[in-house]
Design a protein around this motif. Structure first.
Motif, PDB file in Angstrom:
ATOM      1  N   TYR A  80      -1.225  -8.122  -0.800  1.00  0.00           N
ATOM      2  CA  TYR A  80      -1.009  -7.602   0.556  1.00  0.00           C
ATOM      3  C   TYR A  80      -1.159  -6.091   0.526  1.00  0.00           C
ATOM      4  N   PRO A  81      -1.437  -5.494   1.690  1.00  0.00           N
ATOM      5  CA  PRO A  81      -1.750  -4.070   1.707  1.00  0.00           C
ATOM      6  C   PRO A  81      -0.547  -3.168   1.420  1.00  0.00           C
ATOM      7  N   PHE A  82      -0.866  -1.944   1.108  1.00  0.00           N
ATOM      8  CA  PHE A  82       0.144  -0.903   0.901  1.00  0.00           C
ATOM      9  C   PHE A  82       1.047  -0.868   2.137  1.00  0.00           C
ATOM     10  N   PRO A  83       2.365  -0.959   1.926  1.00  0.00           N
ATOM     11  CA  PRO A  83       3.248  -1.135   3.077  1.00  0.00           C
ATOM     12  C   PRO A  83       3.460   0.109   3.943  1.00  0.00           C
ATOM     13  N   GLY A  84       3.237   1.296   3.390  1.00  0.00           N
ATOM     14  CA  GLY A  84       3.486   2.514   4.177  1.00  0.00           C
ATOM     15  C   GLY A  84       2.453   2.667   5.284  1.00  0.00           C
ATOM     16  N   ALA A 102      -2.923  15.847  -0.824  1.00  0.00           N
ATOM     17  CA  ALA A 102      -1.683  15.833  -1.613  1.00  0.00           C
ATOM     18  C   ALA A 102      -0.498  15.345  -0.788  1.00  0.00           C
ATOM     19  N   GLN A 103      -0.488  15.688   0.494  1.00  0.00           N
ATOM     20  CA  GLN A 103       0.614  15.203   1.339  1.00  0.00           C
ATOM     21  C   GLN A 103       0.570  13.683   1.449  1.00  0.00           C
ATOM     22  N   ASP A 104      -0.636  13.163   1.574  1.00  0.00           N
ATOM     23  CA  ASP A 104      -0.774  11.700   1.612  1.00  0.00           C
ATOM     24  C   ASP A 104      -0.347  11.087   0.277  1.00  0.00           C
ATOM     25  N   PHE A 105      -0.753  11.745  -0.800  1.00  0.00           N
ATOM     26  CA  PHE A 105      -0.435  11.195  -2.127  1.00  0.00           C
ATOM     27  C   PHE A 105       1.080  11.202  -2.351  1.00  0.00           C
ATOM     28  N   GLU A 110       5.955   8.045  -2.796  1.00  0.00           N
ATOM     29  CA  GLU A 110       7.307   7.775  -2.297  1.00  0.00           C
ATOM     30  C   GLU A 110       7.460   6.333  -1.858  1.00  0.00           C
ATOM     31  N   ASN A 111       6.373   5.748  -1.381  1.00  0.00           N
ATOM     32  CA  ASN A 111       6.438   4.384  -0.873  1.00  0.00           C
ATOM     33  C   ASN A 111       5.968   3.348  -1.884  1.00  0.00           C
ATOM     34  N   ASN A 112       5.777   3.777  -3.099  1.00  0.00           N
ATOM     35  CA  ASN A 112       5.486   2.820  -4.170  1.00  0.00           C
ATOM     36  C   ASN A 112       6.807   2.414  -4.798  1.00  0.00           C
ATOM     37  N   ASP A 131      -6.853   4.677  -2.711  1.00  0.00           N
ATOM     38  CA  ASP A 131      -7.862   4.476  -1.657  1.00  0.00           C
ATOM     39  C   ASP A 131      -7.624   3.197  -0.847  1.00  0.00           C
ATOM     40  N   GLU A 132      -6.577   2.453  -1.207  1.00  0.00           N
ATOM     41  CA  GLU A 132      -6.180   1.340  -0.336  1.00  0.00           C
ATOM     42  C   GLU A 132      -5.280   1.857   0.790  1.00  0.00           C
ATOM     43  N   ALA A 133      -4.841   3.108   0.642  1.00  0.00           N
ATOM     44  CA  ALA A 133      -4.008   3.720   1.678  1.00  0.00           C
ATOM     45  C   ALA A 133      -4.804   4.799   2.430  1.00  0.00           C
TER      46      ALA A 133
END
Lengths: 757, 301
Positions: A80-84, A102-105, A110-112, A131-133
């Motif tokens: 299933y996709p990245f939940p964030g 970097a802000q996205d990373f 944080e959401n891993n 790149d899935e997010a």
């Protein structure tokens, strides 16, 4: 079989309990890696896809369109996709700049989740690539250049197999790295260098998020300890918590912490999506090991098991062992043994791409042990590479000798100077067989009457493909540090933070050659030779008739095809045709060296193909070497499937004639039937002798598999029963049944060396 | 310089002597073993082979043959082997590779060049060159010159022989041989003569002579269902081996069905075509029997 170990080794009960979960993940396809389709496999680029295709999320593609590379992913898919859903860029807009990235990373990390499984000493795994997010997409101008290159016969996307120097992080720790970033950021702010300051702000964000990510594991372990009733398990969780807490900021203080540090580094590095290697493991960890052994806080068995845990966790990552030290003396040490024993105890069901770096002064016992492990588990592990040739070829490229000694096998056929190279290697390709076919068409149009005429046309086509590739690459290089900076990797590089620039950027002071895979070497050679012989010398066939036959896929031209197949072929130790292979190789070596990329470094070829050779047949059609379009092309620098008829020694002799010290890698696929190592043949000694001879002659890498065609056919019919066949396909190991069907077929049809009688 | 007739050179062999080896097959054999696995090596002159499976039916061979020796009969190419002059013209024109010539006449030098190509592999693995056949001792002059040249180049040499040669001839050959792979098929005089045309006393005497001379020996027995797959025979061979001083290994070689196609290529009927190779269990049992009767180190495959 020779047994070189002084003690009997095996997995402890704890390790035995860990293994089934990893095998189950493989069975369920949760470590599979995908391309977006056939074209990406061939040209290593396809419109709109700059990388391996995401498995989940809005950028994933339908299952039926994608091609499975095998269980080669470092990540563990959950389906299933990245939940964030609240990526910062979804609010402020996706911008091509490192700070936005970097802000996205930071949000991504944080959401891993931090997950810890029972019985683990070493913890950590991840479920999504970044790149899935966040979408990995280059501006459209690249698509136009990419299409142009594809037409010319080349392509490339920049995601690399480089090798960070983890000794930097192991000595500084994450807080030390952050401090270093702050120091340089202040410097650039003072100088008014906004771009550099901005990059270093992005770096600081990234590395601080890594610290928090590791602390998350410490907290998770603590909370597990609180609810754990078993005393030993509880103590283990507390220990994990202590280790994670310490290395979240500080440099590791002992062996276990160092192994855990490497594990976390790999996670955050691999989330970015490339195929990096992580260097010379027996060198990185040696001092920790010696210190702990002296202090009596570790045993050899515990060291083995800790390393075995990172092997189990990261089937996709690459380590190197042995090689030489700075004084060019043998670098084999006790830890080299431990690292290999670590694989030996987890055994054949697990694919771990480690490379043992042979050289002429290597500890003979250690090398024999490597051959013994290879034979015992019959899984193509370890791969054996020639350190001396690797080092020579780096020097040939222009790497300084004071850097070149530290060359490290870094996955597939690649090798790097850890922390000093970002050579854009892995996904670039010149499809020389396509160039040849284009030349062949022109030769017919122009009624060429001499071999030299055809040769010149071919050379021109390869040059056109290279020019088109250069244009794509230069455009990508302009965008790469903005679109997809590898900030994590920059932390383990000599010079990036100092320069305030990303590892993918220009002007970092590290080596930036562009390495290019070559597709169809043997088919070009066999085609050229057949034409030279049958058309120009013996005049048995006209160029026009041959052209017609090739266009008709030899339908109605079987007699001609057989005539062509009878002509000598590359790979049989016959000088006449092997010399032509040398000529073809020298041509592209010199040509690539004469072109520079925008970073000021030249191009260099690699005799390798990841998968394209198995996919390109129907797209490029039949070839004048008698190959029909349904057949694969030859792989890398290997002879064409089924055409090595004089035995493995002849094939080794042929391949060793190629100037392998002037290319960047070229593995020999030694596919053998179990009968080759029949009872009474001393298999380990035979393997050792074959490979040492090949290396002394200049060979650079051997991937050895020992499996019968019959067994592979059974596995195709009953994959669940035979799920555990591990093969070294090309640059990596995979479970046979996890491979794409086309690739399974390609693998089965390769020349298999056996005993005839 | 001597000339010889050979059928094949097989490189990278791991099973015909120690290490990595090149095996040279000489043509010509005085025996006629019913199970012969290399029938194309029996005659001392070249022979035409035809592989129907890869023939594309172009009939160029028929048109080329000046003797009219090739005919198409019910979709099969039949070569009249009495008319055929073994000139090889049909092989030259055959586009598919279905027709081939077994038997090539070569000089010692020509063959030496090929044999030395894998020298480094021999040296690293403790391998070398094995001369097989046919019965290689039939071409003793060529063989002696070749062996001498190999020794001159420091190549380990093995001779794969049935031992069916006069001792004086064998003795001379052995001067440059490091290892003898000696075929011992049957210990029943009558049966051996019937199956192979070989005289048991004669080959046993030669074997004892070789053993006396101090050269290392590997004894090999082809295990043929119904002929040599015979417990008593293996026991007797093993007991005989036990009395010898220089036998380093005893190998049991399972009959293999690959030979069948060679008979087809030669338009010859194979008496044993319907026979099955012995099972793993049988081979294991024979190995045990051999070991327990003094054969020393025993391998089978």
């Amino acid at each position: 079989m020779t047994v070189l170990l002084k003690e009997k080794i095996g997995p402890s009960e704890r390790i035995k309990k860990l293994i089934p979960r990893y095998l189950q993940l493989i069975k369920e396809g949760k470590r599979d890696l995908y391309y977006d389709g056939v074209l990406h496999g061939i040209y290593q680029w396809s419109p709109g896809s700059a990388s391996f295709v995401p498995d989940t999320g809005e950028h994933a593609i339908p299952t039926e369109e994608r091609v499975v590379v095998g269980d080669h992913d470092a990540r563990v898919g959950v389906g299933y996709p990245f939940p964030g859903r609240e990526l910062p860029s979804s609010k402020v807009g996706l911008k091509h700049d490192p700070e936005n990235w970097a802000q996205d990373f930071e949000y991504f990390l944080e959401n891993n989740p931090a997950e810890i499984y029972p019985n683990e000493y070493i913890v950590g795994e991840f479920h999504w690539r970044f790149d899935e997010a966040r979408e990995l997409k280059y501006p459209e101008e690249i698509d136009a250049l990419g299409m142009k290159a594809m037409k010319a016969g080349s392509g490339g996307s920049s995601l690399t197999h480089t090798c960070p120097d983890l000794s930097i992080g192991l000595s500084l720790g994450w807080q030390g790295i952050v401090d270093k970033v702050i120091k340089y950021r202040k410097k650039y702010e003072k100088l008014g260098e906004k771009k550099q300051a901005s990059y270093l702000r992005a770096a600081e964000t990234t590395y601080r998020s890594v610290i928090r990510y590791i602390k998350k594991y410490a907290n998770k372990a603590k909370s597990l300890a609180n609810i754990e009733t078993d005393k030993d398990a509880r103590e283990n969780y507390l220990k994990i918590a202590k280790v994670c807490e310490n290395i979240s900021t500080n440099p590791p203080s002992n062996f276990r912490e160092a192994v855990q540090w490497i594990e976390f580094y790999q996670i955050v590095d691999r989330m970015i999506g490339h195929g990096n290697g992580y260097g010379r493991l027996d060198q990185l960890l040696k001092d920790f090991y010696i210190k702990d052994m002296n202090e009596g806080i570790i045993t050899r068995q515990l060291a083995r098991e800790l390393i075995a845990e990172i092997y189990l966790k990261y089937g996709g990552s690459f380590f190197a062992l042995a090689g030489r030290n700075e004084e060019l003396q043998d670098n084999t040490n006790e830890l080299s043994w431990v690292c290999l024993e670590a694989y030996d105890i987890i055994g054949e069901d697990n694919g771990v791409p480690i490379g043992v770096m042979w050289h002429s002064d290597i500890d003979k016992d250690f090398f024999r042990y490597a051959c013994e492990v290879l034979y015992r588990h019959k899984a193509g592990i370890p791969t054996l590479v020639n350190y001396d040739v690797m080092r020579e070829s780096e020097i040939y490229s222009g790497v300084k000798p004071e850097d070149a000694w530290n060359v490290s096998y870094s996955g597939c056929q690649w090798y790097c100077i850890p922390g000093k190279e970002y050579c854009d290697q892995d996904k670039n390709c010149i499809v020389i067989i396509q160039c040849f076919l284009q030349a062949f068409n022109k030769a017919v149009e122009k009624n060429i009457e001499k071999f030299e005429g055809l040769w010149n046309l071919y050379c021109q086509e390869v040059e056109n493909a290279l020019i088109a590739l250069r244009d794509v690459k230069n455009a990508e290089y302009k965008w790469q540090p903005l679109v997809w900076p590898e900030i994590v990797g920059a932390s383990q590089t000599h010079g990036c933070i100092e320069a305030g620039k990303d590892i993918t950027d220009t002007g970092t002071g590290i080596y930036n050659y562009t390495s290019v895979n070559i597709l169809g070497l043997a088919n070009v050679v066999d085609s050229l030779f057949a034409i030279k012989k049958l058309v120009f010398e013996d005049k048995k066939i006209t160029l026009q008739d041959l052209h017609k036959a090739v266009n008709e896929n030899f339908a109605g031209f079987e007699e001609m095809r057989r005539e062509i197949l009878k002509v000598p072929k590359y790979g049989n130790d016959e000088d006449e045709v092997d010399n032509l292979a040398v000529k073809v190789a020298n041509h592209f070596i010199d040509l690539l060296k004469s072109y520079k990329n925008s970073k000021g470094f030249h191009f260099r070829p690699s005799l390798f193909m990841f998968m394209g050779h198995a996919l390109a047949g129907p797209i490029l059609g039949a070839t004048p070497d008698g190959r029909i379009k349904e057949e694969s092309f030859a792989q890398g620098g290997n002879p064409m499937h089924g055409r090595s008829v004089n035995g493995i020694t002849a094939t080794m002799n042929s391949m060793a004639k190629l100037p392998l010290n002037k290319v960047i890698g070229g593995p020999l696929q030694f596919e053998s039937d179990p009968s080759f190592f029949a009872e009474g043949t001393n298999p380990v000694e035979t393997i050792e002798a074959l490979i040492t001879s090949f290396f002394e002659k200049g060979g650079v890498q051997v991937n050895l598999n020992i499996v019968s065609v019959e067994k592979l056919r059974r596995a195709q019919k009953d994959p669940l029963r035979y799920y555990n066949i591990v093969i070294r396909v090309t640059g990596y190991t995979a479970h046979f049944v996890n491979l794409d069907k086309k690739y399974q077929e390609d693998y089965i049809r390769r020349t298999r060396f056996k005993t005839a009688k | 310089m001597e000339k010889g007739i050979i059928t094949n050179i097989e490189r990278s062999s791991t099973v015909d002597g120690p290490g990595i080896r090149t095996v040279l097959f000489l043509k010509g054999c005085p025996l006629h073993c019913l199970w012969c696995q290399n029938p194309e090596t029996i005659k001392l002159y070249p022979e035409i082979l035809w592989n129907s499976k890869i023939c594309i039916g172009c009939s160029k061979c028929i048109d080329t043959c000046v003797k009219g020796a090739i005919k198409l009969v019910k979709g099969k190419l039949i070569t009249d082997r009495n008319l055929c002059m073994k000139c090889g013209e049909c092989v030259k024109v055959c586009p598919s590779g279905a027709r081939s010539l077994a038997g090539k006449i070569v000089t010692t030098d020509e063959i030496l060049t090929v044999l030395l190509k894998d020298k480094i592999f021999y040296d690293k693995s403790g391998g070398g060159v094995t001369i097989s056949g046919g019965e290689p001792t039939l071409q003793d002059e060529f063989l002696n010159e070749l062996l001498l040249a190999l020794k001159y180049n420091n190549v380990h040499t093995a001779l794969d022989t049935s031992g069916f040669a006069r001792w004086e001839v064998l003795k001379k050959i052995l001067e440059n041989v490091d290892l003898v792979l000696y075929d011992l098929k049957q210990m029943d005089k009558q049966k051996l003569y019937e199956y192979t045309g070989c005289n048991l006393d004669f080959v046993l005497q030669n074997l004892q002579n070789i053993d006396e001379s101090g050269i290392s020996i590997w004894i090999r027995t082809p295990v043929i269902t119904g002929y040599t797959q015979d417990e008593e025979g293996i026991i007797n061979i093993s007991r005989f081996i036990a009395k010898l001083k220089n036998v380093k290994r005893y190998e049991l070689l399972k009959y293999n069905i690959l030979a069948l196609q060679k008979y087809e290529w030669m338009d010859t009927d194979y008496i044993l075509k319907k026979m099955h190779p012995p099972s793993e269990a049988v081979m294991r049992k024979l190995k045990k029997l051999a070991e327990s009767n003094g054969a020393g180190e025993v391998f089978y495959r």
